[in-house]
Design a protein around this motif. Structure first.
Motif, PDB file in Angstrom:
ATOM      1  N   VAL A 109      14.149  42.038  32.185  1.00 28.21           N
ATOM      2  CA  VAL A 109      12.876  41.504  31.692  1.00 28.21           C
ATOM      3  C   VAL A 109      13.051  40.035  31.333  1.00 28.21           C
ATOM      4  CG1 VAL A 109      12.024  43.706  30.800  1.00 28.21           C
ATOM      5  CG2 VAL A 109      13.415  42.248  29.331  1.00 28.21           C
ATOM      6  N   THR A 110      11.972  39.279  31.417  1.00 24.97           N
ATOM      7  CA  THR A 110      12.007  37.883  31.004  1.00 24.97           C
ATOM      8  C   THR A 110      11.879  37.794  29.489  1.00 24.97           C
ATOM      9  OG1 THR A 110       9.620  37.751  31.332  1.00 24.97           O
ATOM     10  CG2 THR A 110      11.036  37.048  33.162  1.00 24.97           C
ATOM     11  N   LEU A 199      19.967  33.771  25.774  1.00 26.33           N
ATOM     12  CA  LEU A 199      19.512  34.921  24.994  1.00 26.33           C
ATOM     13  C   LEU A 199      18.933  36.002  25.905  1.00 26.33           C
ATOM     14  CD1 LEU A 199      19.074  36.223  22.243  1.00 26.33           C
ATOM     15  CD2 LEU A 199      16.891  34.991  22.067  1.00 26.33           C
ATOM     16  N   ALA A 200      18.165  35.581  26.911  1.00 30.77           N
ATOM     17  CA  ALA A 200      17.612  36.555  27.865  1.00 30.77           C
ATOM     18  C   ALA A 200      18.733  37.275  28.599  1.00 30.77           C
ATOM     19  CB  ALA A 200      16.687  35.851  28.858  1.00 30.77           C
ATOM     20  N   GLY A 201      19.767  36.545  29.022  1.00 34.26           N
ATOM     21  CA  GLY A 201      20.900  37.166  29.697  1.00 34.26           C
ATOM     22  C   GLY A 201      21.623  38.154  28.800  1.00 34.26           C
ATOM     23  N   TYR A 202      21.790  37.783  27.543  1.00 31.61           N
ATOM     24  CA  TYR A 202      22.454  38.673  26.585  1.00 31.61           C
ATOM     25  C   TYR A 202      21.653  39.961  26.381  1.00 31.61           C
ATOM     26  CZ  TYR A 202      23.660  40.479  21.958  1.00 31.61           C
ATOM     27  OH  TYR A 202      23.988  41.304  20.906  1.00 31.61           O
ATOM     28  N   LEU A 203      20.354  39.840  26.201  1.00 29.40           N
ATOM     29  CA  LEU A 203      19.509  41.015  25.967  1.00 29.40           C
ATOM     30  C   LEU A 203      19.462  41.934  27.182  1.00 29.40           C
ATOM     31  CD1 LEU A 203      16.519  39.373  24.054  1.00 29.40           C
ATOM     32  CD2 LEU A 203      18.321  40.805  23.091  1.00 29.40           C
ATOM     33  N   ASN A 204      19.590  41.368  28.379  1.00 35.66           N
ATOM     34  CA  ASN A 204      19.509  42.169  29.602  1.00 35.66           C
ATOM     35  C   ASN A 204      20.840  42.801  30.009  1.00 35.66           C
ATOM     36  OD1 ASN A 204      16.745  42.154  30.591  1.00 35.66           O
ATOM     37  ND2 ASN A 204      16.986  39.951  30.822  1.00 35.66           N
ATOM     38  N   THR A 205      21.945  42.347  29.431  1.00 36.19           N
ATOM     39  CA  THR A 205      23.261  42.865  29.832  1.00 36.19           C
ATOM     40  C   THR A 205      23.942  43.699  28.758  1.00 36.19           C
ATOM     41  OG1 THR A 205      24.333  40.811  29.100  1.00 36.19           O
ATOM     42  CG2 THR A 205      23.697  40.960  31.430  1.00 36.19           C
ATOM     43  N   SER A 206      23.440  43.678  27.531  1.00 38.67           N
ATOM     44  CA  SER A 206      24.080  44.437  26.452  1.00 38.67           C
ATOM     45  C   SER A 206      23.912  45.936  26.686  1.00 38.67           C
ATOM     46  CB  SER A 206      23.472  44.050  25.102  1.00 38.67           C
ATOM     47  OG  SER A 206      23.798  42.721  24.765  1.00 38.67           O
ATOM     48  N   TYR A 207      24.907  46.687  26.225  1.00 38.55           N
ATOM     49  CA  TYR A 207      24.883  48.149  26.372  1.00 38.55           C
ATOM     50  C   TYR A 207      24.454  48.776  25.052  1.00 38.55           C
ATOM     51  CZ  TYR A 207      26.304  52.920  27.395  1.00 38.55           C
ATOM     52  OH  TYR A 207      26.312  54.276  27.597  1.00 38.55           O
ATOM     53  N   ALA A 212      21.904  53.226  28.638  1.00 41.27           N
ATOM     54  CA  ALA A 212      20.847  52.207  28.702  1.00 41.27           C
ATOM     55  C   ALA A 212      21.462  50.814  28.637  1.00 41.27           C
ATOM     56  CB  ALA A 212      19.859  52.396  27.558  1.00 41.27           C
ATOM     57  N   TYR A 213      21.275  50.043  29.710  1.00 38.77           N
ATOM     58  CA  TYR A 213      21.695  48.636  29.753  1.00 38.77           C
ATOM     59  C   TYR A 213      20.461  47.764  29.604  1.00 38.77           C
ATOM     60  CZ  TYR A 213      26.469  49.587  31.242  1.00 38.77           C
ATOM     61  OH  TYR A 213      27.773  49.991  31.294  1.00 38.77           O
ATOM     62  N   GLY A 214      20.520  46.836  28.665  1.00 36.08           N
ATOM     63  CA  GLY A 214      19.410  45.913  28.477  1.00 36.08           C
ATOM     64  C   GLY A 214      18.379  46.432  27.498  1.00 36.08           C
ATOM     65  N   VAL A 215      17.653  45.488  26.904  1.00 37.15           N
ATOM     66  CA  VAL A 215      16.742  45.828  25.823  1.00 37.15           C
ATOM     67  C   VAL A 215      15.539  46.639  26.299  1.00 37.15           C
ATOM     68  CG1 VAL A 215      15.395  43.677  25.975  1.00 37.15           C
ATOM     69  CG2 VAL A 215      15.626  44.843  23.767  1.00 37.15           C
ATOM     70  N   GLN A 216      15.109  46.459  27.558  1.00 33.39           N
ATOM     71  CA  GLN A 216      13.986  47.253  28.062  1.00 33.39           C
ATOM     72  C   GLN A 216      14.374  48.722  28.205  1.00 33.39           C
ATOM     73  OE1 GLN A 216      10.933  47.287  28.475  1.00 33.39           O
ATOM     74  NE2 GLN A 216      10.438  48.753  30.095  1.00 33.39           N
ATOM     75  N   ALA A 217      15.533  48.994  28.795  1.00 31.98           N
ATOM     76  CA  ALA A 217      16.007  50.379  28.914  1.00 31.98           C
ATOM     77  C   ALA A 217      16.235  50.986  27.539  1.00 31.98           C
ATOM     78  CB  ALA A 217      17.285  50.428  29.747  1.00 31.98           C
ATOM     79  N   ALA A 218      16.719  50.163  26.589  1.00 33.01           N
ATOM     80  CA  ALA A 218      16.950  50.653  25.229  1.00 33.01           C
ATOM     81  C   ALA A 218      15.636  51.010  24.540  1.00 33.01           C
ATOM     82  CB  ALA A 218      17.704  49.605  24.420  1.00 33.01           C
ATOM     83  N   VAL A 227       9.527  47.183  25.963  1.00 30.83           N
ATOM     84  CA  VAL A 227      10.053  46.211  25.017  1.00 30.83           C
ATOM     85  C   VAL A 227       8.937  45.372  24.397  1.00 30.83           C
ATOM     86  CG1 VAL A 227      10.470  44.453  26.793  1.00 30.83           C
ATOM     87  CG2 VAL A 227      11.844  44.456  24.699  1.00 30.83           C
ATOM     88  N   ASP A 228       7.850  45.151  25.146  1.00 28.24           N
ATOM     89  CA  ASP A 228       6.731  44.354  24.635  1.00 28.24           C
ATOM     90  C   ASP A 228       6.149  44.925  23.349  1.00 28.24           C
ATOM     91  OD1 ASP A 228       6.881  44.910  27.582  1.00 28.24           O
ATOM     92  OD2 ASP A 228       5.732  43.037  27.688  1.00 28.24           O
ATOM     93  N   ASP A 229       6.257  46.248  23.183  1.00 30.24           N
ATOM     94  CA  ASP A 229       5.598  46.927  22.078  1.00 30.24           C
ATOM     95  C   ASP A 229       6.523  47.225  20.901  1.00 30.24           C
ATOM     96  OD1 ASP A 229       3.235  47.023  23.623  1.00 30.24           O
ATOM     97  OD2 ASP A 229       3.967  48.827  24.648  1.00 30.24           O
ATOM     98  N   LEU A 230       7.757  46.761  20.951  1.00 31.42           N
ATOM     99  CA  LEU A 230       8.694  47.019  19.854  1.00 31.42           C
ATOM    100  C   LEU A 230       8.258  46.300  18.585  1.00 31.42           C
ATOM    101  CD1 LEU A 230      12.220  46.698  21.544  1.00 31.42           C
ATOM    102  CD2 LEU A 230      11.160  48.795  20.688  1.00 31.42           C
ATOM    103  N   THR A 231       8.406  46.967  17.445  1.00 31.47           N
ATOM    104  CA  THR A 231       8.167  46.326  16.155  1.00 31.47           C
ATOM    105  C   THR A 231       9.446  45.624  15.694  1.00 31.47           C
ATOM    106  OG1 THR A 231       8.886  48.253  14.880  1.00 31.47           O
ATOM    107  CG2 THR A 231       6.555  48.176  15.566  1.00 31.47           C
ATOM    108  N   VAL A 232       9.334  44.823  14.650  1.00 32.24           N
ATOM    109  CA  VAL A 232      10.519  44.154  14.102  1.00 32.24           C
ATOM    110  C   VAL A 232      11.519  45.183  13.592  1.00 32.24           C
ATOM    111  CG1 VAL A 232      11.349  42.633  12.258  1.00 32.24           C
ATOM    112  CG2 VAL A 232       9.282  42.035  13.520  1.00 32.24           C
ATOM    113  N   GLU A 233      11.020  46.241  12.929  1.00 32.99           N
ATOM    114  CA  GLU A 233      11.911  47.275  12.420  1.00 32.99           C
ATOM    115  C   GLU A 233      12.688  47.940  13.552  1.00 32.99           C
ATOM    116  OE1 GLU A 233       8.724  46.795  11.685  1.00 32.99           O
ATOM    117  OE2 GLU A 233       8.119  47.800   9.831  1.00 32.99           O
ATOM    118  N   GLU A 234      11.992  48.248  14.643  1.00 32.95           N
ATOM    119  CA  GLU A 234      12.651  48.874  15.790  1.00 32.95           C
ATOM    120  C   GLU A 234      13.638  47.920  16.447  1.00 32.95           C
ATOM    121  OE1 GLU A 234       8.827  51.765  16.889  1.00 32.95           O
ATOM    122  OE2 GLU A 234       9.116  49.842  17.900  1.00 32.95           O
ATOM    123  N   GLY A 235      13.248  46.652  16.550  1.00 32.42           N
ATOM    124  CA  GLY A 235      14.163  45.654  17.108  1.00 32.42           C
ATOM    125  C   GLY A 235      15.412  45.507  16.265  1.00 32.42           C
ATOM    126  N   ALA A 236      15.254  45.599  14.937  1.00 32.34           N
ATOM    127  CA  ALA A 236      16.415  45.492  14.045  1.00 32.34           C
ATOM    128  C   ALA A 236      17.372  46.667  14.239  1.00 32.34           C
ATOM    129  CB  ALA A 236      15.948  45.416  12.595  1.00 32.34           C
TER     130      ALA A 236
END
Length: 636
Positions: A109-110, A199-207, A212-218, A227-236
């Motif tokens: 994801v971008t 930062l985008a590369g880090y979020l897309n490659t982290s396990y 699940a690889y990347g923040v969208q799969a997570a 990922v667009d709908d994540l809250t701050v609490e969920e992101g934390a």
């Protein structure tokens, strides 16, 4: 009139009063002064202040020169082998294939799709100086070293840039050469790429765990949303999860791990407040966002998923990173014996569902979960494991979960603590610290609330798993040496090997104490079971104080098996009292499996030490009888 003494006194006047003129040649005078000073000798002559400063300057120049050479000789490589990820192959002990895993779950994801608050959560968790540093943070590296040395550390030494470089360009191996490459490439990546791209590369490659690889799969795996709908609490929570994905996955985390990830979640949000990215009043209103239940990976139905998860968790605990495992290419052979595994599965399925006739009976059966682990006490190998009816329908393994009370099957641990203390120093144990120490030495998790009072210890209110209780009773069977059940026989990837951990460890309790425990368990639970299995056995069963669990842990000299039934609401996934909480029901499951697993193997005998009296032994035909105890080494 001056006499001889007066003349003599004048001739020997001290230098301070009379200094005779030095009439020696200049060269001779300088030599005399030189002989008057003390010379530095040995090691000290190399360490004057000037020389020390010169050494430091030379060392700095050498390091700068070496780093300059490295900087210009190391280029940014292509993407690493993660793009060529392979399957992992899991095998039974006889070499037959159990499962193949390794499909990569990633959707790039971008950065503009990631909410700003979620972006800030990751920066607050991993690298607060990210927007100001040059890709490497010397202070952070020093902090990471100090935190590692002191056992602290919510924030490590690697920057987000370094982690991105490690994930995308390098490998997960822990070597000095890889770390040097990581530092150099991180500096170059920071010069060539914008912070947003990094930062985008880090979020897309982290396990993140759950394959699940990347923040969208997570986001999909943990909150069933984009990922667009994540809250701050969920992101934390996702930001906190990166540090230890398997350990911090709420669905399978131990009570201790849940406390740790909750603490780290709070740490992330507090850092966001410190960085002025989060309003303090809003922060106070935030509550921990519990993730959804995981979706099992396809192809791991039945018991396969439970066995694979147990093997993965053991390898991770032994030092193999989750990223290394997820990259694939491993051949992992388990200790599980196919014949014993089939016998355990058949026994548990029959015991849980086989006799359920009618709508009400089927409803009661659905509210009962079963778990079992069978271990060879001589070497700690897990020869069979039952985690539940089906991994795809009940992701949490009943064999390894530790959230149900153990009840009366904890009693032998308390007795062992008392016996061991008396044999060790003549004292009579029964204080809580000694019982807790013995439980920990035998392999139990002692962080729970069940060790808080004498009453809770007496009732066995602490939680534990069939896996751990099998290890405790295997330690009794192995003359008091701690036995840690192990499912991994070997793990190989090319020339690389991992595991298995050492299964039989140091002495947990005195051999004589273990022998007395075995004798008491022969009389307690083994005498009734001997008729069914036709061989010497020991065991202990019981129902937990809250009636939510029924246990039986039994053993012969060559096989230890822990069987448990748990009451669980199938829809809400919460503990409820068992509908049919009878010890005999669980003991029958143990007897039936043990008889099938040992088959026609000749009976083995317990080593109970000299003068142990009689123990039940199997008769050729008819009811069980008693006979003299076998002493010395266990007969096989």
């Amino acid at each position: 009139m001056a006499g001889p003494l007066t003349a003599l006194r004048v001739r020997f006047t001290p230098d301070s009063e009379q200094t005779p003129r030095d009439t020696r040649p200049p060269g001779r005078r300088r030599g005399a002064r030189g002989r008057g000073k003390r010379k530095r000798t040995g090691f000290r002559r190399f360490f004057t202040w000037r020389k020390l400063l010169a050494y430091v300057a030379a060392l700095c120049a050498l390091l700068i020169g070496a780093f300059t050479v490295l900087y210009y000789s190391i280029d940014i490589p292509r993407a690493n082998a993660q793009a060529k990820a392979q399957s992992n192959v899991y095998k039974f002990s006889d070499g037959t294939i159990l499962a193949r895993t390794g499909e990569i779950n990633r959707e790039m994801v971008t950065l503009d799709r990631v909410p700003t608050g979620v972006q800030h959560a990751f920066v607050a968790a991993e690298n607060k100086s990210f927007y100001k540093d040059s890709g490497v943070d010397p202070t952070g590296i020093l902090r990471g070293l100090v935190n590692t040395a002191t056992g602290k550390g919510t924030q490590g030494g690697s920057t987000i840039t370094q982690q991105y470089v490690k994930n995308y360009y390098l490998s997960q191996e822990q070597t000095a050469s890889r770390k040097i490459k990581e530092l150099v490439i991180s500096l170059k990546v920071d010069q060539r790429n914008s912070k947003e791209d990094i930062l985008a590369g880090y979020l897309n490659t982290s396990y993140f765990g759950r394959v699940a690889y990347g923040v969208q799969a997570a986001a999909r795996a943990y909150y069933d949303k984009d990922v667009d709908d994540l809250t701050v609490e969920e992101g934390a929570y996702l930001a906190a999860l990166v540090q230890a994905p398997s350990q911090y996955d709420w669905a399978v985390a131990s009570p201790k791990a849940k406390r740790l990830v909750t603490r780290r979640w709070n740490y992330v949000l507090d850092n966001m407040v410190d960085m002025h990215w989060l309003d303090p009043a809003e922060r106070k209103r935030m509550r921990f966002p519990q993730p959804v239940a995981p979706e099992p990976a396809p192809g791991l139905g039945g018991q396969a998923g439970y066995l694979v998860d147990a093997a993965r968790n053991e390898l991770i605990a032994s030092g193999v990173s989750e990223q290394e495992l997820a990259a694939g290419g491993w051949t992992i052979t388990l200790n599980v014996d196919p014949a014993k595994q089939r016998a355990l599965e058949k026994t548990m399925h029959q015991g849980l569902d086989g006799s359920a006739k009618g709508k009400r009976a089927r409803s009661d059966a659905a509210a009962t979960q079963g778990g079992a682990v069978s271990v060879d006490p001589r070497n700690g190998r897990i020869v069979a494991l039952y985690g539940g009816r089906d991994y795809t329908r009940h992701y949490l393994s009943n064999a390894t979960r530790g959230d149900y009370q153990v009840g009366p099957v904890f009693e032998p641990v308390t007795v062992a603590s008392s016996l061991d203390a008396k044999m060790r120093d003549g004292a009579t144990a029964g204080g809580l610290p000694e019982v807790k120490r013995t439980a920990g030495a035998l392999g139990m998790d002692t962080d729970g609330d069940g060790f808080g009072t004498k009453e809770s210890v007496g009732l066995g209110l602490m939680g534990s798993s069939p896996l751990r209780m099998a290890g405790v009773y295997a330690s009794f069977d192995h003359q008091g040496k701690r036995v840690t059940p192990s499912i991994v026989k070997s793990a190989r990837r090319g020339d690389e090997t991992a595991g298995p951990p050492k299964a039989v460890g140091d002495r947990a309790i005195a051999p004589a104490a273990a022998q007395l425990i075995t004798r008491s368990l022969i009389e307690d639970g083994g005498a009734t079971a001997v008729r069914a299995i036709r061989r010497p056995s020991a065991g202990k069963g019981g129902v937990s104080d809250d009636k939510r669990a029924a246990w039986y842990v039994g053993y012969t000299p060559d096989l230890v098996t822990a069987v448990a039934l748990f009451g669980e609401d199938a829809e809400k996934r919460k503990q409820i009292p068992l509908k049919n909480a009878r010890v005999q029901r669980v003991a029958e499951l143990w007897s039936h499996y043990t008889d099938q697993a040992l088959g026609d193997a000749p009976p083995a005998w317990f080593d109970l030490g000299p003068g142990s009296g009689t123990v039940p032994v199997p008769a050729e035909t008819g009811p069980a009888e008693t006979g003299p105890a076998k002493t010395g080494p266990i007969a096989r």
